[in-house]
Design a protein around this motif. Structure first.
Motif, PDB file in Angstrom:
ATOM      1  N   ILE A 227     -80.663  22.679  12.237  1.00  0.00           N
ATOM      2  CA  ILE A 227     -79.877  23.217  11.120  1.00  0.00           C
ATOM      3  C   ILE A 227     -78.693  24.019  11.657  1.00  0.00           C
ATOM      4  CG2 ILE A 227     -81.848  23.323   9.541  1.00  0.00           C
ATOM      5  CD1 ILE A 227     -81.926  26.352  10.083  1.00  0.00           C
ATOM      6  N   ARG A 228     -77.735  24.286  10.771  1.00  0.00           N
ATOM      7  CA  ARG A 228     -76.613  25.156  11.101  1.00  0.00           C
ATOM      8  C   ARG A 228     -76.974  26.588  10.724  1.00  0.00           C
ATOM      9  NH1 ARG A 228     -72.463  22.850  14.283  1.00  0.00           N
ATOM     10  NH2 ARG A 228     -72.531  20.594  13.875  1.00  0.00           N
ATOM     11  N   VAL A 229     -76.694  27.536  11.631  1.00  0.00           N
ATOM     12  CA  VAL A 229     -76.992  28.950  11.372  1.00  0.00           C
ATOM     13  C   VAL A 229     -75.733  29.778  11.627  1.00  0.00           C
ATOM     14  CG1 VAL A 229     -79.456  28.788  11.882  1.00  0.00           C
ATOM     15  CG2 VAL A 229     -77.852  29.265  13.735  1.00  0.00           C
ATOM     16  N   PRO A 230     -75.512  30.826  10.844  1.00  0.00           N
ATOM     17  CA  PRO A 230     -74.249  31.582  10.937  1.00  0.00           C
ATOM     18  C   PRO A 230     -74.260  32.664  12.011  1.00  0.00           C
ATOM     19  CG  PRO A 230     -75.550  32.433   9.132  1.00  0.00           C
ATOM     20  CD  PRO A 230     -76.345  31.299   9.715  1.00  0.00           C
ATOM     21  N   GLU A 231     -74.867  32.386  13.157  1.00  0.00           N
ATOM     22  CA  GLU A 231     -75.006  33.408  14.195  1.00  0.00           C
ATOM     23  C   GLU A 231     -73.866  33.381  15.206  1.00  0.00           C
ATOM     24  OE1 GLU A 231     -77.532  35.459  13.701  1.00  0.00           O
ATOM     25  OE2 GLU A 231     -78.195  34.219  12.037  1.00  0.00           O
ATOM     26  N   GLN A 232     -73.435  32.182  15.577  1.00  0.00           N
ATOM     27  CA  GLN A 232     -72.308  31.971  16.495  1.00  0.00           C
ATOM     28  C   GLN A 232     -71.501  30.784  15.970  1.00  0.00           C
ATOM     29  OE1 GLN A 232     -71.762  33.893  19.135  1.00  0.00           O
ATOM     30  NE2 GLN A 232     -73.727  34.726  19.797  1.00  0.00           N
ATOM     31  N   PRO A 233     -70.224  30.691  16.307  1.00  0.00           N
ATOM     32  CA  PRO A 233     -69.450  29.501  15.904  1.00  0.00           C
ATOM     33  C   PRO A 233     -69.785  28.291  16.770  1.00  0.00           C
ATOM     34  CG  PRO A 233     -68.068  31.022  17.129  1.00  0.00           C
ATOM     35  CD  PRO A 233     -69.390  31.711  16.956  1.00  0.00           C
ATOM     36  N   GLU A 732    -108.602  39.401   5.296  1.00  0.00           N
ATOM     37  CA  GLU A 732    -107.684  38.376   5.795  1.00  0.00           C
ATOM     38  C   GLU A 732    -106.255  38.781   5.443  1.00  0.00           C
ATOM     39  OE1 GLU A 732    -108.997  34.186   4.945  1.00  0.00           O
ATOM     40  OE2 GLU A 732    -110.479  35.272   3.726  1.00  0.00           O
ATOM     41  N   ALA A 733    -105.355  38.620   6.377  1.00  0.00           N
ATOM     42  CA  ALA A 733    -103.925  38.803   6.138  1.00  0.00           C
ATOM     43  C   ALA A 733    -103.246  37.525   6.604  1.00  0.00           C
ATOM     44  CB  ALA A 733    -103.386  40.004   6.888  1.00  0.00           C
ATOM     45  N   THR A 734    -102.671  36.777   5.682  1.00  0.00           N
ATOM     46  CA  THR A 734    -102.161  35.446   6.017  1.00  0.00           C
ATOM     47  C   THR A 734    -100.738  35.520   6.560  1.00  0.00           C
ATOM     48  OG1 THR A 734    -101.408  35.085   3.754  1.00  0.00           O
ATOM     49  CG2 THR A 734    -103.618  34.337   4.295  1.00  0.00           C
ATOM     50  N   ASN A 735    -100.536  34.846   7.660  1.00  0.00           N
ATOM     51  CA  ASN A 735     -99.249  34.795   8.351  1.00  0.00           C
ATOM     52  C   ASN A 735     -98.427  33.639   7.813  1.00  0.00           C
ATOM     53  OD1 ASN A 735     -97.175  34.513  10.339  1.00  0.00           O
ATOM     54  ND2 ASN A 735     -98.488  35.435  11.879  1.00  0.00           N
ATOM     55  N   MET A 736     -97.122  33.831   7.648  1.00  0.00           N
ATOM     56  CA  MET A 736     -96.252  32.749   7.197  1.00  0.00           C
ATOM     57  C   MET A 736     -96.171  31.620   8.215  1.00  0.00           C
ATOM     58  SD  MET A 736     -92.321  34.147   7.651  1.00  0.00           S
ATOM     59  CE  MET A 736     -92.496  35.467   6.463  1.00  0.00           C
ATOM     60  N   GLY A 737     -96.632  31.850   9.440  1.00  0.00           N
ATOM     61  CA  GLY A 737     -96.685  30.800  10.454  1.00  0.00           C
ATOM     62  C   GLY A 737     -95.478  30.786  11.363  1.00  0.00           C
ATOM     63  N   THR A 738     -94.336  30.385  10.830  1.00  0.00           N
ATOM     64  CA  THR A 738     -93.099  30.383  11.609  1.00  0.00           C
ATOM     65  C   THR A 738     -92.061  31.248  10.898  1.00  0.00           C
ATOM     66  OG1 THR A 738     -92.245  28.434  10.476  1.00  0.00           O
ATOM     67  CG2 THR A 738     -93.516  28.061  12.493  1.00  0.00           C
ATOM     68  N   CYS A 739     -91.076  31.682  11.643  1.00  0.00           N
ATOM     69  CA  CYS A 739     -89.980  32.438  11.037  1.00  0.00           C
ATOM     70  C   CYS A 739     -89.287  31.563   9.995  1.00  0.00           C
ATOM     71  CB  CYS A 739     -88.973  32.862  12.103  1.00  0.00           C
ATOM     72  SG  CYS A 739     -89.629  34.015  13.328  1.00  0.00           S
ATOM     73  N   PRO A 740     -88.703  32.192   8.962  1.00  0.00           N
ATOM     74  CA  PRO A 740     -88.001  31.394   7.943  1.00  0.00           C
ATOM     75  C   PRO A 740     -86.936  30.492   8.568  1.00  0.00           C
ATOM     76  CG  PRO A 740     -88.204  33.676   7.228  1.00  0.00           C
ATOM     77  CD  PRO A 740     -88.671  33.641   8.657  1.00  0.00           C
ATOM     78  N   ARG A 741     -86.661  29.403   7.917  1.00  0.00           N
ATOM     79  CA  ARG A 741     -85.746  28.407   8.474  1.00  0.00           C
ATOM     80  C   ARG A 741     -84.358  28.987   8.755  1.00  0.00           C
ATOM     81  NH1 ARG A 741     -86.030  22.969   9.095  1.00  0.00           N
ATOM     82  NH2 ARG A 741     -84.070  21.797   9.074  1.00  0.00           N
ATOM     83  N   TRP A 742     -83.924  29.946   7.951  1.00  0.00           N
ATOM     84  CA  TRP A 742     -82.606  30.550   8.142  1.00  0.00           C
ATOM     85  C   TRP A 742     -82.605  31.655   9.195  1.00  0.00           C
ATOM     86  CZ3 TRP A 742     -83.307  35.628   7.357  1.00  0.00           C
ATOM     87  CH2 TRP A 742     -84.331  36.024   6.481  1.00  0.00           C
ATOM     88  N   HIS A 743     -83.790  32.040   9.654  1.00  0.00           N
ATOM     89  CA  HIS A 743     -83.937  33.172  10.578  1.00  0.00           C
ATOM     90  C   HIS A 743     -83.610  32.730  12.009  1.00  0.00           C
ATOM     91  CE1 HIS A 743     -86.042  36.307  12.910  1.00  0.00           C
ATOM     92  NE2 HIS A 743     -85.962  37.055  11.836  1.00  0.00           N
ATOM     93  N   PRO A 744     -82.996  33.616  12.826  1.00  0.00           N
ATOM     94  CA  PRO A 744     -82.686  33.246  14.218  1.00  0.00           C
ATOM     95  C   PRO A 744     -83.917  32.853  15.028  1.00  0.00           C
ATOM     96  CG  PRO A 744     -81.517  35.259  13.606  1.00  0.00           C
ATOM     97  CD  PRO A 744     -82.445  34.954  12.476  1.00  0.00           C
TER      98      PRO A 744
END
Length: 760
Positions: A227-233, A732-744
């Motif tokens: 995906i494209r992320v707005p972190e660097q050009p 139980e505390a459920t983990n989202m698993g992976t960082c959100p798709r927009w997250h670095p």
């Protein structure tokens, strides 16, 4: 008639005798005699602003010393035998200035005249400050502490001193250097000098703001994990080049005097991995390839400007084939280096010295960015004095011309900030000075009789570090150092040294206050270490036969921290901007919850899913030991990476329960998120469980908080239900698993952190 050989011998002897007599008669110059003077200070009729300031400074300090005011005149004034000649003017044109480099200078006496001359920028001003310090005994130890001797007569020896700096650009990023008077005295760049920068470091966000372009043109930005992320050009996109050129043109038109313009990566690792960028980087065997490729093209568009870019983190390694254009400045950074031993001794794979050598082979236009502070704990003990001189000497040997030493910036009261600033400033001018003498002089001048004790403290800490295998990091903390230079035994020793230091200046409140501030890092370290020690005289709580209470020492240390920092602005305990008030508030909130777990305290816990080994806290006891974590995820938090937390608490017997809760931490910058759900089940036999309550997360993760580690908060998940009789509680505390798709951090694993399960 005597022969010519004998005549020549007699003449030579007479000349020698005459010279001896002259030296005996005029061993030096007497600038002031019993408060009066024969001298004038002479400048050019149209003296530069810096030469004029040099004259004013010299006049001011001589008056402070002797109460004698030496007149300032220009070179049209009638010539006198007794003159102090400043700068290039009608009186100094015979002085040889050929060997002066950059803003270096010459100080020279000739008969009854004194010359202080630079031929560039602030050279003459630099000569004046050296003269005041070296020959008149003045010192400026900080922006508000200077020593000026008093005497009615001022004698100076005969002088012939040529002094050039090791580096042309010298910047020390500490609080005192924001004072222009201090920086000028120590020959550092000032606010006026920094105006050569049109833009300075991490500028891609300014040149291509994602909020302006990303929504309509995600292709302008980095391609990461599909995906494209707005972190660097995306540096291979032609439109990105056009936008940057256009923005630079606009800014240069607005600020035509600025000479250096930074075109450099943002402060993250999310560089573009699209096909075109990846092809360039693979060919150059470093992500610096795609960076330098576009920077070189931009530099060719602006041949009369310098385009600066970073060799930092992912781009630190030099490209294999590309060479920087002549007007490209490489800002090479040491951020990953350890500070236990000098950089030159590091022979590990991928070491900084290798990168320094490779960049030096490509260009002599390097700006070296070094780090001399512990970002994560700015007032904690950080014994790096042993590497300051050898590292600066290394950079000088590699012909680096521009130096930036990153300290704590505008933040006050960081550990030995005044001493570090003083030493580094001196070494940036001359890396071969005697550091021991410099340090001893500072400690005596700044701390009075306590200086010898503080030297003992510094040496003891440094020795302990060097005798260990510990690697001192700018992202370290005092807990990591508990087994070496901040061990319990050494902490006792250091406190004893400070006790003696305070006693030695007990009747001198100015020195005593400075010593107490110097002790603050030790007290801060004790507060941090108490979080993990937990119990006992060094911990948070004290146990007696019939009670448990908060350790009075901790309360006292918090009060000392508050007292020491209440009247000063710009005090931050870490790079994130944590203030003493916030820290103390966090600490007190943590203490207020300590040992509160009415039914679950010290009950046994079985892990169905295990926490990550990196964040084990107090092991199985963590969730019921009564100790709590604050907003710093390093201490007393169990971390679960990618997996959910699932544990069973044994209450020992059938018990009435109506509430189960737990604290969870969120620092999305560090990939730590609140759980999606908090589920409580019960069982009387430990085998058959029945779900009794569920709480869902109701706080969304925002992109704003992901940009900064300062966004850290604790949320309590609480399940309330009708009173039940049970022995076993499953949480139980459920983990989202992976960082959100927009997250670095995508697609890597997300974390959940918890520290105590409270049963009521």
């Amino acid at each position: 008639m005597m022969n010519s050989r004998l005549s020549n011998i007699i003449i030579a002897v007479l000349l020698i005798l005459t010279n001896i007599v002259m030296q005996a008669v005029t061993p030096g110059l007497q600038l002031v005699t019993n408060g009066t003077t024969k001298y004038n200070i002479v400048t050019a009729e149209k003296a530069s602003v810096w030469d004029s300031l040099a004259a004013q400074e010299l006049q001011k300090y001589i008056f402070e010393i002797s109460k004698c005011n030496i007149p300032i005149v220009n070179d049209n004034y009638p010539v006198k035998d007794f003159e102090i000649v400043l700068g290039i003017n009608g009186r100094s044109r015979h002085i040889n200035l050929d060997a002066i480099q950059d803003d270096g200078f010459r100080i020279q006496t000739d008969n009854y005249k004194l010359y202080l001359i630079g031929n560039n920028h602030k050279g003459t001003l630099n000569a004046v400050y050296t003269f005041l310090e070296k020959y008149l005994g003045c010192s400026k130890y900080s922006s508000n502490v200077e020593v000026i001797p008093t005497q009615s007569t001022i004698n100076i020896p005969n002088i012939d001193l040529l002094d050039n700096p090791a580096f042309a650009y010298r910047d020390v990023h500490y609080y005192d250097t924001f004072d222009n008077d201090y920086s000028r005295w120590h020959k550092l760049v000032t606010a006026e000098d920094k105006q050569i920068w049109g833009m300075f470091v991490h500028t891609f966000h300014e040149l291509m703001p994602p909020e302006k372009y990303f929504e309509e043109h995600p292709e302008y930005f980095a391609f990461r994990n599909g995906i494209r992320v707005p972190e660097q050009p995306c540096l291979s996109n032609p439109k990105v080049y056009d936008i940057i050129i256009s923005e630079l043109e606009r800014r240069m038109k607005e600020n035509p005097e600025a000479q250096i313009w930074s075109v450099s990566q943002n402060d993250n690792y999310s560089f573009c991995r699209c096909e075109n960028c990846n092809r360039i980087d693979s060919h150059e065997e470093s992500p610096s390839g795609s960076v330098l490729n576009i920077v070189n093209r931009i530099a060719r568009e602006f041949p009369d400007k310098t385009i600066s870019t970073l060799a930092y983190q992912y781009s630190r390694k030099a490209p294999k084939y590309l060479k920087p254009e002549k007007n490209v400045n490489i800002m090479l950074c040491t951020i990953e280096c350890y500070r236990t031993n000098p950089i030159a001794t590091d022979t590990s794979n991928g070491n900084f010295l290798k990168d320094l050598n490779e960049w030096s082979g490509l260009t002599d236009n390097i700006f070296l960015w070094d780090y001399v502070v512990q970002f994560t704990n700015m007032i904690s003990p950080f014994p790096n004095f042993q590497v300051l001189q050898p590292n600066i000497q290394l950079f000088a040997d590699k012909n680096i011309r521009m130096m930036f030493q990153q300290g704590s910036g505008f933040r006050q009261h960081t550990e030995f900030a005044e001493l570090r600033t003083y030493l580094i400033a001196k070494l940036l001018w001359n890396p071969h000075l005697n550091v021991d003498s410099l340090m001893n002089d500072f400690l005596k001048g700044y701390y009075g009789d306590a200086g010898v004790y503080l030297r003992s403290y510094i040496d003891s800490q440094q020795s302990a570090l060097l005798n260990s295998n510990f690697q001192l990091s700018i992202y370290g903390d005092p807990v990591e150092a508990m087994n070496n230079y901040l061990s319990p035994e050494l902490m006792d020793k250091y406190n004893s040294i400070f006790d003696e230091a305070e006693t030695s200046v007990a009747t001198q409140p100015v020195f005593l206050d400075r010593v107490k501030l110097a002790r603050l890092p030790l007290k801060y370290a004790m507060l941090e270490q108490a979080k993990v020690t937990g119990e006992g005289k060094r911990g948070l709580v004290l146990h007696t036969d019939d009670s448990t209470r908060i350790n009075p020492l901790i309360q006292s240390l918090l009060e000392d921290l508050a007292d020491a920092t209440q009247n000063a602005a710009n005090i931050y305990l870490n790079e994130k901007g944590l203030t003493p008030e916030e820290y103390i508030g966090r600490y007190k909130r943590m203490l207020s919850k300590t040992m509160i777990n009415p039914i679950g305290l010290n009950k046994s816990v079985e892990f169905i899913t295990a926490p990550n080994w990196k964040y084990p806290a107090n092991g199985e006891k963590t969730l019921t030991d009564g100790r709590r974590g604050d907003e710093d995820h390093h201490y007393n938090w169990l971390g679960f990476e990618g997996n959910s937390m699932e544990v069973i608490i044994d209450l020992d017997s059938i018990t009435s329960v109506s509430k189960v809760s737990a604290d969870f931490l969120q620092i999305s910058f560090s990939w730590i998120f609140l759980p999606e759900k908090f589920i409580v089940s019960s069982s009387v036999d430990g085998v058959n469980f029945k779900q009794i309550s569920v709480v869902k997360k109701d706080i969304p993760v925002t992109k704003e908080e992901t940009t900064s580690p300062a966004y850290a908060f604790i949320t309590n998940f609480e399940c309330n239900f009708k009173t039940i009789k049970t022995r076993y509680i499953k949480v139980e505390a459920t983990n989202m698993g992976t960082c959100p798709r927009w997250h670095p951090g995508y697609p890597f694993k997300a974390w959940i952190f918890t520290d105590e399960i409270v049963v009521k």
